[in-house]
Design a protein around this motif. Structure first.
Motif, PDB file in Angstrom:
ATOM      1  N   THR A 152       0.860  -1.187   0.000  1.00 31.38           N
ATOM      2  CA  THR A 152       0.000   0.000   0.000  1.00 31.38           C
ATOM      3  C   THR A 152       0.895   1.235   0.000  1.00 31.38           C
ATOM      4  O   THR A 152       1.702   1.420   0.923  1.00 31.38           O
ATOM      5  N   GLU A 208       1.123   5.354  -0.139  1.00 34.60           N
ATOM      6  CA  GLU A 208       0.314   6.530   0.181  1.00 34.60           C
ATOM      7  C   GLU A 208       1.205   7.773   0.192  1.00 34.60           C
ATOM      8  O   GLU A 208       2.285   7.768   0.794  1.00 34.60           O
ATOM      9  N   ALA A 265      -1.538  12.472   5.420  1.00 36.72           N
ATOM     10  CA  ALA A 265      -1.848  12.111   4.030  1.00 36.72           C
ATOM     11  C   ALA A 265      -2.084  13.366   3.191  1.00 36.72           C
ATOM     12  O   ALA A 265      -2.633  14.358   3.664  1.00 36.72           O
ATOM     13  N   THR A 299      -5.112   9.380  -2.984  1.00 30.14           N
ATOM     14  CA  THR A 299      -5.708   8.133  -2.509  1.00 30.14           C
ATOM     15  C   THR A 299      -4.634   7.064  -2.386  1.00 30.14           C
ATOM     16  O   THR A 299      -3.786   6.914  -3.280  1.00 30.14           O
ATOM     17  N   ALA A 300      -4.648   6.338  -1.292  1.00 31.85           N
ATOM     18  CA  ALA A 300      -3.707   5.225  -1.125  1.00 31.85           C
ATOM     19  C   ALA A 300      -3.964   4.172  -2.198  1.00 31.85           C
ATOM     20  O   ALA A 300      -5.108   3.898  -2.567  1.00 31.85           O
ATOM     21  N   PHE A 359       6.245   9.643   0.671  1.00 33.15           N
ATOM     22  CA  PHE A 359       5.359   8.474   0.606  1.00 33.15           C
ATOM     23  C   PHE A 359       5.770   7.442   1.659  1.00 33.15           C
ATOM     24  O   PHE A 359       6.917   7.383   2.108  1.00 33.15           O
TER      25      PHE A 359
END
Length: 489
Positions: A127, A129, A147, A152-153, A205
């Motif tokens: 994942t 992000e 975030a 969007t992840a 990230f």
């Protein structure tokens, strides 16, 4: 129609020669019309060149009427290798001092070395992000993560068919997650390197791993690619931190997620290329924005050139050469002569649009005896330097109520646009020529049809004569033979 080479031989006459001569006489009107069409075609081509010349006058004059033309600026840096700059029509002339404390960077993280790029890493879900890391001195955790808004992840599933280092690289690159993966191979082995696609602190990230073997943080399996300082997981090593560019412009601090600063100063694009302000040395770079008089001068020169070419073309096409005793294709053409006079009259006309300049000669465009301009560069450059605002008024002022108060550029544009337009005098002239050519082509077709009928009639007449003479010649030979027999008996 097939020819009979011996036509008229029985009568002792050359029928073919007679028919040819008669057809030549009959086709004389066709030759005259063809000659006329050839002349008209030359004229049509000449008018096409004149229309193009007026279009050039129109376009170059219209360029002088646009606001952006007069607002053109140029920007220069004292050191392009450190800070480069470009300006636009919305830029304001002035001087700017730029010091660069740091450049914007993308985040880089690298895995531990694997024996080869084909090594199996593991299966599960990555994942990725985007967001901002803020270092946390009172660890743990080593940092907090916020975030990125509107980001969007992205989940990347790694299965049995794509669990090697190189396959994982390909899956990351295909995911459009705001990062780019590559492999670096050296003596220590192959390492996966992941970098942020964009620079700036908010484009950092983190990589979270849901490992298929259930060990999500111990560095085995797919978790070897996990990186999340906010959870104290750093199985990959960060080699470069995502950060913003920092600079001061005329003493004012600015930050940017990119090294290209657009409209931080109105109309300027400033590119930061290297740090100039360090703890040991500060070297601000001077930027200078000024009016781009060179481009304005080029626009005025282009207008003068287009005008001169239009004048020269029409003069050449309408003049009579006494030495060769030949005239141009449009010699005596009233429309062409009228256009020449319109151009000259407009070039010598005055305007009240400016309080400083009234005629083109006032700014250095001086008309010679043939109606063309010669440019006094010193005079024009002085106008550009000393009275650019008045020069702008002289060319670009619009005044529909009082044509005499309109700028020269406006007046030339309207005149040339009307002349070169679809309803203008050139279009009317060429439409007339095209109509005449079309009528003449119809005449030529009619003449060809008539010549075919005439030739057919003449051949029929001479063929009948030839047949009749053949019969008479045969009868004459028979009579002579009978007389010879009677005489001999």
């Amino acid at each position: 129609m097939a020819t009979i080479s011996s036509l008229g031989s029985a009568a002792g006459i050359d029928g073919e020669a007679i028919i040819k001569q008669l057809l030549t006489v009959e086709s004389a009107p066709k030759t005259k019309v063809q000659t006329e069409n050839s002349t008209l075609s030359t004229n049509l081509s000449t008018w096409g060149r004149i229309q193009s010349a007026f279009s050039a006058v129109r376009d170059t004059a219209n360029a002088l009427n646009k606001d952006d033309f007069w607002k053109a600026t140029t920007a220069k840096s004292a050191d392009d290798t450190a800070v480069s700059v470009t300006s636009s029509t919305s830029s304001t002339a002035g001087n700017y001092s730029v010091a660069v404390q740091s450049l914007a960077q993308s985040q880089y993280v690298a895995s531990n070395a694997f024996a080869a790029k084909t090594d199996v890493v593991g299966e599960g879900t990555l994942t990725i992000e985007l967001g901002t890391f803020t270092d946390n001195p009172a660890a743990p955790p080593a940092a907090t993560f916020a975030a990125k808004a509107a980001a969007t992840a992205v989940n990347i599933n790694i299965g049995p068919g794509d669990n090697t280092l190189e396959k994982i690289r390909d899956k990351i690159n295909a995911a459009n997650a705001g990062v780019t993966a590559s492999l670096i191979t050296d003596a220590s082995g192959a390492r996966l390197v992941v970098r942020g696609s964009n620079s700036g602190a908010e484009n950092a990230f983190r990589i979270s791993v849901a490992d298929a073997d259930g060990t999500n943080s111990d560095g085995s399996g797919l978790s070897a690619l996990a990186y999340d300082p906010s959870a104290d997981i750093t199985n990959m090593t960060r080699s470069q931190k995502a950060s913003n560019a920092k600079a001061t412009i005329n003493g004012l601090e600015v930050t940017s997620d990119s090294n290209t600063l657009k409209d931080v100063v109105d109309g300027l694009t400033i590119k930061l290329n290297k740090v100039t302000d360090t703890a040991t040395e500060s070297k601000p770079i001077e930027l200078t924005v000024s009016q781009d008089t060179a481009s304005i001068r080029a626009g005025i020169d282009a207008f003068a050139k287009a005008y001169n070419e239009a004048i020269g073309l029409i003069r050449t096409q309408t003049m009579y050469d006494a030495e060769s005793k030949t005239g141009g294709p449009l010699q005596g053409d009233s429309t062409a002569v009228g256009l020449l006079n319109q151009l000259r009259s407009m070039a010598s006309a005055g305007t009240s649009a400016s309080s400083v300049y009234g005629r083109l000669s006032d700014i250095g465009l001086q008309m010679g005896k043939e109606g063309t301009f010669t440019t006094n560069g010193t005079k024009l450059d002085k106008a550009l330097t000393d009275n650019l605002g008045e020069l702008r008024k002289f060319f670009s002022t619009s005044n529909d109520a009082d044509p005499n108060a309109a700028g020269i550029g406006q007046r030339f544009y309207k005149m040339a646009n009307q002349i070169a337009g679809s309803d203008g005098s050139i279009a009317a002239r060429t439409d007339g020529i095209k109509s005449t050519i079309k009528r003449n082509e119809k005449k030529i077709d009619d003449i060809d049809n008539r010549l075919t009928l005439v030739e057919s009639r003449l051949r029929a007449q001479y063929t009948a004569l030839d047949n009749q003479m053949t019969k008479l010649n045969g009868l004459s030979a028979y009579v002579a033979q009978q007389l010879s027999v009677l005489t001999s008996s």
